[in-house]
Design a protein around this motif. Structure first.
Motif, PDB file in Angstrom:
ATOM      1  N   PRO A 257       0.829  -1.213   0.000  1.00 61.04           N
ATOM      2  CA  PRO A 257       0.000   0.000   0.000  1.00 61.04           C
ATOM      3  C   PRO A 257       0.856   1.253   0.000  1.00 61.04           C
ATOM      4  CG  PRO A 257       0.043  -0.966   2.189  1.00 61.04           C
ATOM      5  CD  PRO A 257       0.830  -1.890   1.305  1.00 61.04           C
ATOM      6  N   THR A 258       1.248   1.713  -1.190  1.00 57.93           N
ATOM      7  CA  THR A 258       2.190   2.818  -1.342  1.00 57.93           C
ATOM      8  C   THR A 258       1.448   4.113  -1.661  1.00 57.93           C
ATOM      9  OG1 THR A 258       3.831   1.267  -2.210  1.00 57.93           O
ATOM     10  CG2 THR A 258       4.231   3.617  -2.584  1.00 57.93           C
ATOM     11  N   THR A 259       1.581   5.109  -0.811  1.00 59.40           N
ATOM     12  CA  THR A 259       0.893   6.385  -1.006  1.00 59.40           C
ATOM     13  C   THR A 259       1.486   7.136  -2.191  1.00 59.40           C
ATOM     14  OG1 THR A 259       0.415   6.567   1.362  1.00 59.40           O
ATOM     15  CG2 THR A 259       0.325   8.596   0.069  1.00 59.40           C
ATOM     16  N   VAL A 260       0.598   7.635  -3.068  1.00 57.60           N
ATOM     17  CA  VAL A 260       1.065   8.380  -4.242  1.00 57.60           C
ATOM     18  C   VAL A 260       0.528   9.805  -4.276  1.00 57.60           C
ATOM     19  CG1 VAL A 260       1.463   6.368  -5.693  1.00 57.60           C
ATOM     20  CG2 VAL A 260      -0.821   7.380  -5.610  1.00 57.60           C
ATOM     21  N   ARG A 261      -0.518  10.086  -3.500  1.00 69.01           N
ATOM     22  CA  ARG A 261      -1.069  11.437  -3.420  1.00 69.01           C
ATOM     23  C   ARG A 261      -1.426  11.742  -1.978  1.00 69.01           C
ATOM     24  NH1 ARG A 261      -5.472  11.238  -8.385  1.00 69.01           N
ATOM     25  NH2 ARG A 261      -3.992  10.867 -10.093  1.00 69.01           N
ATOM     26  N   ASP A 262      -1.505  13.035  -1.679  1.00 72.05           N
ATOM     27  CA  ASP A 262      -1.902  13.431  -0.334  1.00 72.05           C
ATOM     28  C   ASP A 262      -3.307  12.940  -0.023  1.00 72.05           C
ATOM     29  OD1 ASP A 262       0.495  14.717   0.021  1.00 72.05           O
ATOM     30  OD2 ASP A 262      -0.286  16.701  -0.530  1.00 72.05           O
TER      31      ASP A 262
END
Length: 387
Positions: A257-262
């Motif tokens: 689960p890699t965050t790409v946007r705020d």
């Protein structure tokens, strides 16, 4: 399947297959085959101007006077039955996610063929998308994690006798509550995906957004390959959503689960779903304050009253049309330009609702897009027998 070898269903829908410079219109009253002419197919080679939400095809103006909507002519538009939750284009087929009599299903809209989805126990499906050759359904699983037993303790009569001056009045009451043990079962909501490459075999991927919290995937933003999720601060409390998290769909497929946007903060709200403006993803969230649409830079492009029910979004460029049902039951089209409300128009009960799913898919249905599919909770142990 190539168009020259596919027999179309006689169901009443219209499909417009977009091209680089023209659109091909198929009418479900005829069949397509390799010897049919354009007249036999009921096709047109000019670019049609799509109607506004709620307009019928015959109501379309001859000229496009709604602003920057010319690129809508190159989309595919499909009329479907009510009840769809999400849709995607997979292996050159339009698929919708639905709830059938026997459970969750994926429907091939052009072939009118349903596939029952094998889901893990307690799974709720909310969104549909693709990654390379994989079909992805996002949602959450209800997972029993632990139980806690509260013992019976001191009897009610004994407690009353120790209540002081008012104890006699309380003791004279006719009905007295019984004190008994209680077992609480913790049911958490775990953000989950189910993934398949053939609609027959499904793999379940549980993806906690943060250790000790819960969540539910509610939208696939296909333009940016982003998976959006409600993020619960307390995994067993659906009213504890604190934000909408945006992670990489490609990474999620591999369990990361890699965050790409705020993230987008929420106040007692939820993620409604996704749309597309023609130049950006559009993420729709709702909370106690309002309903908002965010682009891929987390800029607000529309804002609706929280008492309205959102039915569908049609967007192109700087114009966004939201089909809503007000608190009084009235249907409207609220048109926004550059983020500001520009116009409100009536929408009759007979008008279909248009919703733009992704960069290349528009769907119309009598009641627009639904929010989610129901889940069957996991089996829980029976409470202990009372002595």
């Amino acid at each position: 399947m190539p168009l020259d070898s596919q027999r179309f269903s006689r169901r009443g829908f219209l499909v417009v297959v977009g091209g680089a410079s023209s659109a091909l219109v198929f009418n479900s009253r005829v069949y397509a085959n390799e010897t049919s002419s354009n007249d036999e197919l009921g096709t047109e080679t000019s670019e049609p101007s799509l109607p506004s939400i709620g307009e019928s095809e015959s109501d379309q103006p001859d000229t496009n006077d709604r602003g920057d909507t010319g690129e809508l002519a190159n989309l595919s538009i499909t009329h479907v039955e009510s009840g769809f939750v999400d849709a995607t284009n997979w292996q050159d087929e339009l698929l919708t996610l639905r709830q059938g009599p026997q459970g969750m299903l994926v429907r091939y809209e052009m072939a009118a063929r349903d596939h029952l989805v094998t889901v893990p126990e307690g799974f709720t499906g909310r969104c549909l998308g693709t990654h390379e050759n994989l079909l992805v359904i996002g949602g959450h699983r209800l997972l029993q994690t632990e139980t806690a037993t509260f013992e019976a303790g001191t009897s009610y009569k004994t407690l009353l006798e120790q209540a002081g001056a008012d104890s006699k009045i309380l003791l004279d009451q006719g009905e007295k509550p019984s004190v008994r043990p209680y077992q609480h079962i913790f049911i958490e909501r775990l953000p989950s995906l189910i993934v398949s490459e053939d609609l027959q075999n499904w793999e379940t991927l549980d993806l906690p957004l943060r250790v000790g919290t819960g969540g539910s995937f509610g939208a696939v933003l296909e333009r940016g390959s982003v998976l959006a999720a409600d993020h619960y601060s307390i995994a067993e409390m659906p009213d504890s959503v604190i934000e909408v998290s945006q992670i990489s769909l490609a990474e999620a497929i591999y369990g990361r689960p890699t965050t790409v946007r705020d993230s987008i903060p929420l106040d007692h709200g939820t993620l409604w779903g996704a749309s597309d403006t023609g130049t950006s993803d559009l993420l729709i969230v709702t909370d106690r304050n309002n309903i908002k649409g965010y682009d891929d830079q987390n800029q607000v492009l529309l804002s609706l009253d929280p008492d309205t029910r959102l039915l569908g979004i049609t967007a192109s460029g700087d114009i966004i049309e939201a089909a809503v049902e007000t608190a009084t039951g009235t249907r409207q089209i609220q048109r926004f330009k550059n983020g500001a409300l520009a116009e409100i128009a009536a929408l009759t009960a007979n008008d279909s609702i248009t919703h733009r799913i992704s960069p290349d898919i528009l769907i119309t249905a009598p009641d627009g897009k639904n929010a989610l599919l129901p889940s069957r909770p996991p089996r829980t142990p029976k409470p202990p027998r009372q002595p």
